[in-house]
Design an enzyme around this catalytic site. Structure first.
Site, mmCIF file in Angstrom:
data_model
loop_
_atom_site.group_PDB
_atom_site.id
_atom_site.type_symbol
_atom_site.label_atom_id
_atom_site.label_comp_id
_atom_site.label_asym_id
_atom_site.label_seq_id
_atom_site.Cartn_x
_atom_site.Cartn_y
_atom_site.Cartn_z
ATOM 1 C CD GLU A 430 -2.545 -1.698 0.241
ATOM 2 O OE1 GLU A 430 -2.683 -0.951 -0.749
ATOM 3 O OE2 GLU A 430 -2.984 -2.858 0.273
ATOM 4 N N GLY A 431 1.955 1.217 -0.720
ATOM 5 C CA GLY A 431 2.881 2.350 -0.761
ATOM 6 C C GLY A 431 3.965 2.165 0.273
#
Lengths: 579, 579
Positions: A430-431
């Site tokens: 998620e990043g």
């Protein structure tokens, strides 16, 4: 040796005594009288402790299996547990009533996320996406898509995925190659390969709804040419869509979660929102996912702490310095060693402080959903901090708690090394945390010239009133360090485009310290005048955070001030050294 | 994607330009002319790169297998590689000529340890014990034991183990239960169970020589009643001794190394040294092992750095801020991102600085072996720092380098997660890092009232002369922080027996920063006036350490100053919280 038990008492303290959910006037909070809250929290706790936690070692040992036909089997027990979850409806607490949810505040759904992630993070990955996926469809989908897909996702009949990443592109979504050709009938034909798709294929539900990023023909280059599509595994007419799982990854951990390579071979998809506006739609899902990943950091820390605290209490080995704790026994417990206590209190100061922060933020999300723009700005500012600082600290805590076990921590049967392996992914997906830090420094700090950051700092400073000196003094130092770091980074950035990247990580960590310290200030004030053991432990743990964590802020400020010049000085070809 | 290659150029820089081994007048160093050193280092490098490194993923995937008869099979290729190692004689470089070794300085053996640990740490565990085991037998054994056992161990015909740990006792050797009954003929009958015995059983050699701690009848309680025995798997008459491997552990990593539960059932053993003086004999082996484990931290950091540097150079993803690095390409390399460079330079500043420290210390060991008492005191002071700070930093570096790979770092096929799992054990075995820190604070700092510590600090301070200001200033601050921390801990310890334990870990980290910073001072001075790329990179990396690592010393001092009071305030039963 017990494992994890839902920390309901601490959760209830945060909800009732710290956040005072009963006093909140937002819609849905009127249902949260103390009895209801207690019943819900204990119900969630019992479900996660009794049903999910026993699956955790099985999930790790068995993992998922992909068969020759592309189908994927989840670990033993997942199907039954998923059915029980669906029947109990725990996952629908905070979902909109209009589509079959229970309409309770987001803050309660966040508690359930924590408990599920402690109990069995591999299992949690399947229902964990539901909140983000439904928000995205509700925000960007047509009425037809909403009515068709949201109710069965909320009821748990179907599950969903985020299909963003491609092998060559990673974080750089602008490089994406998956294509979406208009089919003429309002649908699109989706072709391409996506990797790292959690729950891309599994045996828990009949249908899986993929939210897929792709490019329409003649889309602008880069991230401005990305569109978002809803692509179901099974089409509304019951036919199988042209997509499938071509492989699953063999990972360091989180083995219960099927991480799939997904192939879309002219699959039928429906546009969500506008063409070329997929990035914005995706961020609805992504922001929810980022907060959820931060909660995973909390969950791993809590789980690891509980196991290590039990082990340190029960393990008799070594002697206290000076006066022996128990002269008649052959050895004292590990708790006589100050350095073992240091590790445990570090863990506890993070877990309890971060639980408060995460639930406070969840309340702000509830406020933001009802139109509070200040709350929305604060959530946006804290999201990268919660994701990155939460997962870094969750992993570090898992490593520290593993250390308490000595050699037994390295051996599989004690369960500690699984927590470390499972927790590691949170810093990446998620990043990656470096991307979160850049988001904080760039989009959240620099973009508005530091205004939200100042609002946040003012709120923290205001709460120092009435807190004890031993906490106020290091918090004032920390706020000063944060202000100076922000100013330094903004001044440097005016001259050097690399300054934000150079200072971003230390700045993110600095804000993490301030935010957790702030929660300790509020918790100490919440137990003021109480002389029970629970309150005494809160004060000792707060003091530990003040003495042992807050001294980091000056160092972090200096790292920010160091700037980009020397970082960028080494020529690119000198990183791979001549050997 | 290449993996690891022996960093021979940096090793040669440390040996020739920094430590100037050619100028050293100790016995054995006269053989180290530049040509010989280069030939030896490149030979070691080629052996580890070509023969051992290819085994590393195989070792992880296959692990070791224990069969029903108690025999253990090592991973595919280990037997052949071991035979090649034995034939090439790389493991005997620094062994005494009198017993078949090559009599070269210890500093060269240390280089080989680093390379073996980078190439295949699971393999290295088998020959890795040889140096410590032979030193112990040579120091404590009778002439008969020396003549019988040392030559075949040095030649590699036999291997050895350290058999210390018992399941209930861990670090607390005083709790040990293994018994040694005199058999009347000068031998002892050894009975008991030992756990975590690396290489306790395997298929690499015919005989395995166990060095076993046990208690003779009526031995004093605690650690003063421990004796050390030599217990061979095969007795001199060719009979099998009464011992065997009853299980092997399933671990987080280091799967190539067979970690055995060993049962001694009236096995025949020979006393090493005096009865009840086993702890002192064991520490000969243990100190060698601790330095060896510190070298493992270096090896993992170097390996992880090389892979991440290559990946970051080759991976095209994302864009530079400001001016694009390559406007014609669709993306720039990861090296345009300051935060990726930060991770890589952190790794490099540790690895290169720590390599210098480890090899400097190895030279001091050579000096100590020839009677230099100051050198011996410095080695003793730095041993816990090298073990604990080296393995903590080695693990942290592996985690950071894994982060550079994003999601690929979490997937097995890229090899990064194996380094993380393999590196984790270094923080635990041969005395957990908390025990190392207490050793530093108690036995090394407090015991002589800080005298060796002051000698060390004076040596560092003297070397600051002539170094550039950007390095001198933070090093002076670091030295001041170290002095204040030491003073604070000693003053507190006069009143509170828990003060050493409370400050020990941060103090160990503080000395680690000072020691590595000192090596950077010396390296920057060594390349002064040189304007080649290698020298420029040294200066940039030194500056990175000054800007980004040394600011930690003030924080570490404050942690030491925080003392024990609050750590000890929480009642023992409050660690396992009411939930």
């Amino acid at each position: 040796m017990t494992g994890w038990t839902a920390p309901t008492r601490d959760t209830l303290f945060v909800l009732n005594d710290l956040l005072k959910v009963q006093d909140c006037t937002l819609p849905g909070y009127d249902m949260l009288d103390e009895e209801t809250v207690q019943a819900l929290i204990e119900g969630m706790g019992a479900f996660c402790t009794d049903v999910l936690a026993p699956l955790n070692p099985v999930a790790d040992a068995q993992g998922c299996t992909r068969h020759a036909d592309g189908s994927v089997t989840t670990p033993e027990g997942f199907k039954q547990a998923y059915k029980q979850l669906q029947e109990a409806g725990w996952n629908t607490l905070a979902m909109p009533e209009e589509y079959g949810g229970q309409g309770l505040p987001h803050v309660l759904g966040t508690v359930f996320e924590e408990y599920m992630n402690s109990a069995c993070p591999g299992f949690m990955m399947y229902p964990g996406i539901v909140g983000g996926a439904t928000s995205t469809i509700l925000a960007a989908g047509s009425d037809h898509l909403k009515d068709t897909y949201v109710p069965p996702i909320i009821s748990g009949e179907w599950l969903a995925t985020m299909a963003l990443t491609e092998g060559h592109a990673g974080t750089d979504l602008g490089l994406m190659r998956t294509k979406a050709e208009p089919a003429g009938n309002g649908t699109y034909s989706i072709s391409g390969e996506k990797i790292f798709i959690s729950g891309g294929e599994h045996d828990l539900t009949e249908n899986i709804i993929h939210l897929v990023l792709a490019r329409v023909p003649d889309a602008p280059a880069g991230s401005r040419g990305i569109s978002l599509f809803l692509v179901p595994k099974v089409l509304p007419d019951g036919e199988k869509n042209a997509l499938g799982c071509s492989a699953i990854e063999h990972k360091m951990g989180l083995n219960g979660s099927a991480t799939c390579v997904m192939n879309f071979d002219g699959a039928t998809g429906w546009l969500l929102g506008e063409e070329n506006a997929g990035l914005a739609a995706m961020f609805i899902m992504m922001n929810a996912a980022r907060l959820g990943v931060g909660v995973q950091g909390l969950a791993h820390a809590e789980h690891a702490y509980q196991r290590a605290a039990t082990y340190a209490t029960e393990r008799k080995q070594g002697r206290a310095m000076g006066k022996r704790a128990d002269p008649s026994a052959p050895a004292d417990s590990l708790l006589v060693h100050p350095d073992v206590r240091r590790l445990l209190l570090d863990a506890r100061a993070f877990a309890e402080g971060f639980r408060a922060l995460v639930l406070w933020t969840a309340m702000q999300i509830d406020a933001a959903h009802h139109g509070d723009k200040d709350a929305d700005a604060l959530v946006s500012f804290l999201t990268p901090v919660i994701k990155a600082f939460g997962t870094d600290s969750g992993f570090q805590t898992a490593v520290d708690m593993q250390q308490v076990f000595g050699g037994h921590g390295y051996v599989k049967e004690w369960g500690m090394e699984q927590i470390v392996r499972d927790a590691r992914i949170g810093m990446i997906y998620e990043g990656a945390n470096g991307v979160q830090a850049l988001d904080l420094a760039g989009r959240k700090l620099a973009k508005d010239g530091g205004q939200v950051a100042q609002k946040f700092a003012a709120m923290v400073a205001a709460d120092l009133d009435g807190a004890p000196d031993w906490l106020v003094a290091p918090m004032q130092t920390a706020l000063g360090d944060a202000a100076k770091a922000a100013q330094s980074m903004l001044e440097q950035a005016a001259k050097d485009p690399n300054a934000l990247g150079a200072g971003s990580y230390a700045f993110m960590e600095l804000i993490g310290h301030v935010a957790i310290g702030w929660m300790w200030v509020r918790m100490v004030k919440a137990v003021e005048g109480r002389d029970d053991e629970f309150s005494a432990a809160k004060r000792i743990t707060a003091r530990h955070f003040a003495e042992r964590s807050l001294p980091a802020t000056a160092m972090l400020r200096r790292k920010v001030e160091a700037g980009a010049e020397n970082l960028m000085a080494l020529p690119e070809d000198a990183f791979v050294r001549a050997i």
